[in-house]
Design an enzyme around this catalytic site. Sequence first.
Site, PDB file in Angstrom:
ATOM      1  N   GLU A  39       0.819  -1.203  -0.018  1.00 48.48           N
ATOM      2  CA  GLU A  39       0.024  -0.063  -0.066  1.00 48.48           C
ATOM      3  C   GLU A  39       0.926   1.215  -0.158  1.00 48.48           C
ATOM      4  O   GLU A  39       0.476   2.344  -0.709  1.00 48.48           O
ATOM      5  CB  GLU A  39      -1.092  -0.039   1.252  1.00 48.48           C
ATOM      6  CG  GLU A  39      -2.066  -1.131   1.010  1.00 48.48           C
ATOM      7  CD  GLU A  39      -2.898  -0.773  -0.062  1.00 48.48           C
ATOM      8  OE1 GLU A  39      -3.145   0.247  -0.724  1.00 48.48           O
ATOM      9  OE2 GLU A  39      -3.544  -1.858  -0.632  1.00 48.48           O
ATOM     10  N   TYR A 122      -6.793   5.919   4.001  1.00 44.73           N
ATOM     11  CA  TYR A 122      -7.013   4.779   3.019  1.00 44.73           C
ATOM     12  C   TYR A 122      -6.248   3.613   3.320  1.00 44.73           C
ATOM     13  O   TYR A 122      -6.676   2.457   3.651  1.00 44.73           O
ATOM     14  CB  TYR A 122      -6.595   5.180   1.707  1.00 44.73           C
ATOM     15  CG  TYR A 122      -6.312   3.895   0.435  1.00 44.73           C
ATOM     16  CD1 TYR A 122      -7.353   3.465  -0.073  1.00 44.73           C
ATOM     17  CD2 TYR A 122      -5.075   3.504   0.593  1.00 44.73           C
ATOM     18  CE1 TYR A 122      -7.320   2.209  -0.837  1.00 44.73           C
ATOM     19  CE2 TYR A 122      -5.038   2.310  -0.353  1.00 44.73           C
ATOM     20  CZ  TYR A 122      -5.726   2.003  -0.978  1.00 44.73           C
ATOM     21  OH  TYR A 122      -5.642   0.750  -1.564  1.00 44.73           O
ATOM     22  N   ASP A 140     -10.305   4.753  -2.435  1.00 46.78           N
ATOM     23  CA  ASP A 140      -9.093   5.398  -3.314  1.00 46.78           C
ATOM     24  C   ASP A 140      -9.766   6.238  -4.386  1.00 46.78           C
ATOM     25  O   ASP A 140     -11.233   6.318  -4.660  1.00 46.78           O
ATOM     26  CB  ASP A 140      -8.087   4.440  -3.787  1.00 46.78           C
ATOM     27  CG  ASP A 140      -8.630   3.733  -4.951  1.00 46.78           C
ATOM     28  OD1 ASP A 140      -9.959   3.596  -5.172  1.00 46.78           O
ATOM     29  OD2 ASP A 140      -7.936   2.759  -5.480  1.00 46.78           O
TER      30      ASP A 140
END
Length: 294
Positions: A39, A122, A140
């Site tokens: 991520e 996020y 996102d």
Amino acid sequence: MPSAPEHLAPLVNEWFRVHARDLPWRKPGFPAWGTLVSEFMLQQTQVNRVVPRLEEWLTRWPTPAALAAEPPAEAVRAWGRLGYPRRALWLHAAATQITDRHGGVVPEDVDALLALTGIGDYTARAVAVFAYGHRHPVVDTNIRRVIARAVDGQAEPGPPNAKVDLPAMNALLPEDLAETATFNAGMMEIGAIVCTARAPRCDDCPLSALCAWRAAGYPAYDGPVKAKQKQFAGSDRQVRGIIMAELRSAHHALGHAELSALWPEEEQFERALSGLLSDRLAVRIDGGYALPHD
């Protein structure tokens, strides 16, 4: 336009199980640490550039403790040309915090994840959902675009706003816990490869029959004008990248004259170097400059 979970989720999840790209972080048993690293890397970086670098990182640093045991310079050096190298410093800091505060185990609680360096709404929810199977909305850019079109009938989403975006996605989540992660990933995948910003493939979209934007005749976006991204060539970002590449390749301090020879415009070079020092991506040492060592 029906937008309740019972309408969207089965279509998205069925499509995703057939069409999802084969990516490392989607494989069964992929560790939470790997999810966190992926991520960080995927922020503002294309998937095809992330995959090989992610595999290198997890081979070298299979746990947060393994990364925390090395100096930040090694994280920045291994980051290579992924761009926005501050993410490497943040990831190193997060690994240190995970090691010190959580016994080397990536936390699964959203608030605990948010307390780590470099982690926002996020990323915290992505780790909680994709690594641990919790029920949270993950939002996102791709998901925001799918919701804007399929649910709201708009060509593009408005400016990011967690107070709006998270409830909008939460309202679409299926009740079944096992389906939640699939739905989050499926919405993201649709936005990434089907409902794209410039050339959406509406005929291939599993939501085409329910899409409010399509039903309305594809009205043009009428929101705030988005700022155009500045040209990279000749920018301060390019100069910073050139300096960082030189620092990564060297394992000793480089003098000012050695670095300044990399760029002909003195004022721009000084501005870029000053920015790197301010961001702690470079430090003064031994009369020269190097990657951060602590």
